[in-house]
Design a protein around this motif. Sequence first.
Motif, PDB file in Angstrom:
ATOM      1  N   ILE A 218       0.855  -1.193   0.000  1.00 34.34           N
ATOM      2  CA  ILE A 218       0.000   0.000   0.000  1.00 34.34           C
ATOM      3  C   ILE A 218       0.888   1.238   0.000  1.00 34.34           C
ATOM      4  O   ILE A 218       1.828   1.347   0.785  1.00 34.34           O
ATOM      5  N   VAL A 219       0.567   2.162  -0.893  1.00 25.76           N
ATOM      6  CA  VAL A 219       1.204   3.480  -0.905  1.00 25.76           C
ATOM      7  C   VAL A 219       0.139   4.468  -0.456  1.00 25.76           C
ATOM      8  O   VAL A 219      -0.868   4.658  -1.145  1.00 25.76           O
ATOM      9  N   ALA A 220       0.322   5.078   0.709  1.00 22.25           N
ATOM     10  CA  ALA A 220      -0.720   5.925   1.287  1.00 22.25           C
ATOM     11  C   ALA A 220      -0.249   7.369   1.368  1.00 22.25           C
ATOM     12  O   ALA A 220       0.928   7.647   1.584  1.00 22.25           O
ATOM     13  N   GLY A 221      -1.210   8.272   1.198  1.00 21.73           N
ATOM     14  CA  GLY A 221      -0.892   9.690   1.256  1.00 21.73           C
ATOM     15  C   GLY A 221      -1.649  10.390   2.360  1.00 21.73           C
ATOM     16  O   GLY A 221      -2.766   9.993   2.711  1.00 21.73           O
ATOM     17  N   GLY A 222      -1.045  11.439   2.903  1.00 23.69           N
ATOM     18  CA  GLY A 222      -1.680  12.248   3.932  1.00 23.69           C
ATOM     19  C   GLY A 222      -1.859  13.680   3.464  1.00 23.69           C
ATOM     20  O   GLY A 222      -1.834  13.972   2.259  1.00 23.69           O
ATOM     21  N   ARG A 223      -2.019  14.568   4.430  1.00 21.79           N
ATOM     22  CA  ARG A 223      -2.229  15.973   4.073  1.00 21.79           C
ATOM     23  C   ARG A 223      -1.041  16.543   3.302  1.00 21.79           C
ATOM     24  O   ARG A 223      -1.179  17.475   2.515  1.00 21.79           O
ATOM     25  N   GLY A 224       0.126  15.943   3.515  1.00 23.75           N
ATOM     26  CA  GLY A 224       1.318  16.422   2.821  1.00 23.75           C
ATOM     27  C   GLY A 224       1.272  16.238   1.323  1.00 23.75           C
ATOM     28  O   GLY A 224       2.107  16.791   0.588  1.00 23.75           O
ATOM     29  N   VAL A 225       0.298  15.480   0.837  1.00 22.80           N
ATOM     30  CA  VAL A 225       0.147  15.282  -0.612  1.00 22.80           C
ATOM     31  C   VAL A 225      -0.374  16.558  -1.282  1.00 22.80           C
ATOM     32  O   VAL A 225      -0.271  16.712  -2.494  1.00 22.80           O
ATOM     33  N   ARG A 226      -0.979  17.429  -0.471  1.00 26.32           N
ATOM     34  CA  ARG A 226      -1.369  18.794  -0.863  1.00 26.32           C
ATOM     35  C   ARG A 226      -2.625  18.889  -1.720  1.00 26.32           C
ATOM     36  O   ARG A 226      -3.227  19.953  -1.803  1.00 26.32           O
ATOM     37  N   GLY A 227      -3.020  17.859  -2.381  1.00 21.10           N
ATOM     38  CA  GLY A 227      -4.212  17.970  -3.218  1.00 21.10           C
ATOM     39  C   GLY A 227      -4.461  16.687  -3.991  1.00 21.10           C
ATOM     40  O   GLY A 227      -3.645  15.761  -3.961  1.00 21.10           O
ATOM     41  N   PRO A 228      -5.601  16.601  -4.697  1.00 20.86           N
ATOM     42  CA  PRO A 228      -5.930  15.387  -5.460  1.00 20.86           C
ATOM     43  C   PRO A 228      -4.852  15.013  -6.468  1.00 20.86           C
ATOM     44  O   PRO A 228      -4.588  13.839  -6.701  1.00 20.86           O
ATOM     45  N   GLU A 229      -4.225  16.032  -7.061  1.00 22.25           N
ATOM     46  CA  GLU A 229      -3.198  15.739  -8.064  1.00 22.25           C
ATOM     47  C   GLU A 229      -1.988  15.050  -7.440  1.00 22.25           C
ATOM     48  O   GLU A 229      -1.250  14.343  -8.122  1.00 22.25           O
ATOM     49  N   GLY A 230      -1.785  15.283  -6.134  1.00 24.92           N
ATOM     50  CA  GLY A 230      -0.661  14.643  -5.463  1.00 24.92           C
ATOM     51  C   GLY A 230      -0.798  13.130  -5.404  1.00 24.92           C
ATOM     52  O   GLY A 230       0.208  12.401  -5.358  1.00 24.92           O
ATOM     53  N   PHE A 231      -2.034  12.649  -5.399  1.00 26.67           N
ATOM     54  CA  PHE A 231      -2.233  11.196  -5.350  1.00 26.67           C
ATOM     55  C   PHE A 231      -1.869  10.527  -6.677  1.00 26.67           C
ATOM     56  O   PHE A 231      -1.726   9.307  -6.732  1.00 26.67           O
ATOM     57  N   ALA A 232      -1.751  11.315  -7.736  1.00 24.24           N
ATOM     58  CA  ALA A 232      -1.399  10.732  -9.032  1.00 24.24           C
ATOM     59  C   ALA A 232      -0.010  10.090  -8.977  1.00 24.24           C
ATOM     60  O   ALA A 232       0.200   8.992  -9.514  1.00 24.24           O
ATOM     61  N   ILE A 233       0.942  10.765  -8.318  1.00 29.08           N
ATOM     62  CA  ILE A 233       2.287  10.184  -8.268  1.00 29.08           C
ATOM     63  C   ILE A 233       2.321   8.983  -7.326  1.00 29.08           C
ATOM     64  O   ILE A 233       3.114   8.058  -7.510  1.00 29.08           O
ATOM     65  N   LEU A 234       1.442   8.987  -6.313  1.00 30.15           N
ATOM     66  CA  LEU A 234       1.359   7.804  -5.449  1.00 30.15           C
ATOM     67  C   LEU A 234       0.803   6.615  -6.225  1.00 30.15           C
ATOM     68  O   LEU A 234       1.235   5.479  -6.059  1.00 30.15           O
ATOM     69  N   LYS A 235      -0.179   6.909  -7.088  1.00 30.71           N
ATOM     70  CA  LYS A 235      -0.774   5.851  -7.904  1.00 30.71           C
ATOM     71  C   LYS A 235       0.265   5.247  -8.838  1.00 30.71           C
ATOM     72  O   LYS A 235       0.289   4.018  -9.052  1.00 30.71           O
ATOM     73  N   GLN A 236       1.139   6.083  -9.388  1.00 29.90           N
ATOM     74  CA  GLN A 236       2.173   5.571 -10.288  1.00 29.90           C
ATOM     75  C   GLN A 236       3.114   4.626  -9.557  1.00 29.90           C
ATOM     76  O   GLN A 236       3.491   3.570 -10.074  1.00 29.90           O
ATOM     77  N   LEU A 237       3.477   5.003  -8.320  1.00 29.60           N
ATOM     78  CA  LEU A 237       4.358   4.130  -7.538  1.00 29.60           C
ATOM     79  C   LEU A 237       3.636   2.834  -7.160  1.00 29.60           C
ATOM     80  O   LEU A 237       4.212   1.741  -7.248  1.00 29.60           O
ATOM     81  N   ALA A 238       2.372   2.969  -6.766  1.00 28.66           N
ATOM     82  CA  ALA A 238       1.598   1.778  -6.402  1.00 28.66           C
ATOM     83  C   ALA A 238       1.462   0.835  -7.595  1.00 28.66           C
ATOM     84  O   ALA A 238       1.596  -0.391  -7.453  1.00 28.66           O
ATOM     85  N   ASP A 239       1.206   1.377  -8.762  1.00 31.16           N
ATOM     86  CA  ASP A 239       1.079   0.543  -9.963  1.00 31.16           C
ATOM     87  C   ASP A 239       2.389  -0.178 -10.262  1.00 31.16           C
ATOM     88  O   ASP A 239       2.400  -1.340 -10.670  1.00 31.16           O
ATOM     89  N   GLU A 240       3.482   0.532 -10.072  1.00 37.36           N
ATOM     90  CA  GLU A 240       4.789  -0.074 -10.343  1.00 37.36           C
ATOM     91  C   GLU A 240       5.072  -1.227  -9.385  1.00 37.36           C
ATOM     92  O   GLU A 240       5.733  -2.214  -9.740  1.00 37.36           O
TER      93      GLU A 240
END
Length: 335
Positions: A218-240
């Motif tokens: 699991i790759v999880a994000g918190g408030r430090g992700v700053r916004g919905p667009e921040g989860f996009a890079i988490l999704k890329q890592l999770a997919d990898e």
Amino acid sequence: MSDHIVIVAERKGTTLRRVTLEAITAAITLLHGQSGTIHAFLSGSDNDNSLISSANELLQYGVHEVHIAKHAHFEPYQATVVLPALTDVIRELQPKYVVIGHTSHGRELAPRLAAALHSGYIADVTTIESSADKASFVRPIYAGKAFERRHFQGVAPYVLSIRPNNNAPAILVEPVEITNPDEHIHQVNCEGIQLSSIVQHVVKRINEEIDLTEAEIIVAGGRGVRGPEGFAILKQLADELGGAVGASRAACDAGYCDYALQIGQTGKVVTPKLYIACGISGAIQHLAGMSQSRTIVAINKDREAPIFSIADYGIVGDLFEVVPLLTTQLREIRQ
């Protein structure tokens, strides 16, 4: 009282959920090499032809007999509707244990079953310690800060629910050639099933993503992700990594992502092999939902963030730099 053990099989669509295979492992542990048989209870709609194939699959994983309960009222799932059929099976078999996944369905069903049987119930079991004459069960308490060991007293059957991802899934046994399916697969009499309430609409989330509660990474994000667009890079890592994306409540409350991703005391409880916390400070409510992860990697700019106190590996840095770098490195390794 027999040495039978009953597991309640759960499916996602027409596929057996991983926690069902883990329940078989739990049953094998409880048998502890002693004589006894594993039975599975499987329920579904009366026009669901895939139940038979799921029953055959269960037999391939070491289940001795499958009890199929089919009724028009069993879809959509309601614990109160399925309960009478399951209770009838339990009373007929008189098993020593009933093992249920500690999922949303299981948490609704297990205590009701225990009450109907006037039996004991141990919830959210993470470890089973079994010997020939005694079994004890370890479960987290105080939001995962401590663990307690419990055992059953009184008259069986005993009901327990197991936390997903804490038992290895059962493995395929030697192929079983079923010459007479009736010897292994039984139809449960579901006459007289009554509805106490009617579900008029069920809105299913169209989501092919990995179930958070069963995800190994699991790759999880918190408030430090700053916004919905921040989860996009988490999704890329999770997919990898072949994993799923999760979030803290702070990220959900801020509108960065859907509450379906929330992990924590008021969200999902997860126990993946690898948990990468990105921009998550480590509030106690969040730790309650993920602290049992086998390996925790924390990425945060604040070196004093509480998440580092439970992390196995910590990276002090900007997640917007670190996460893409990790993704790129993984991609290059794969190529």
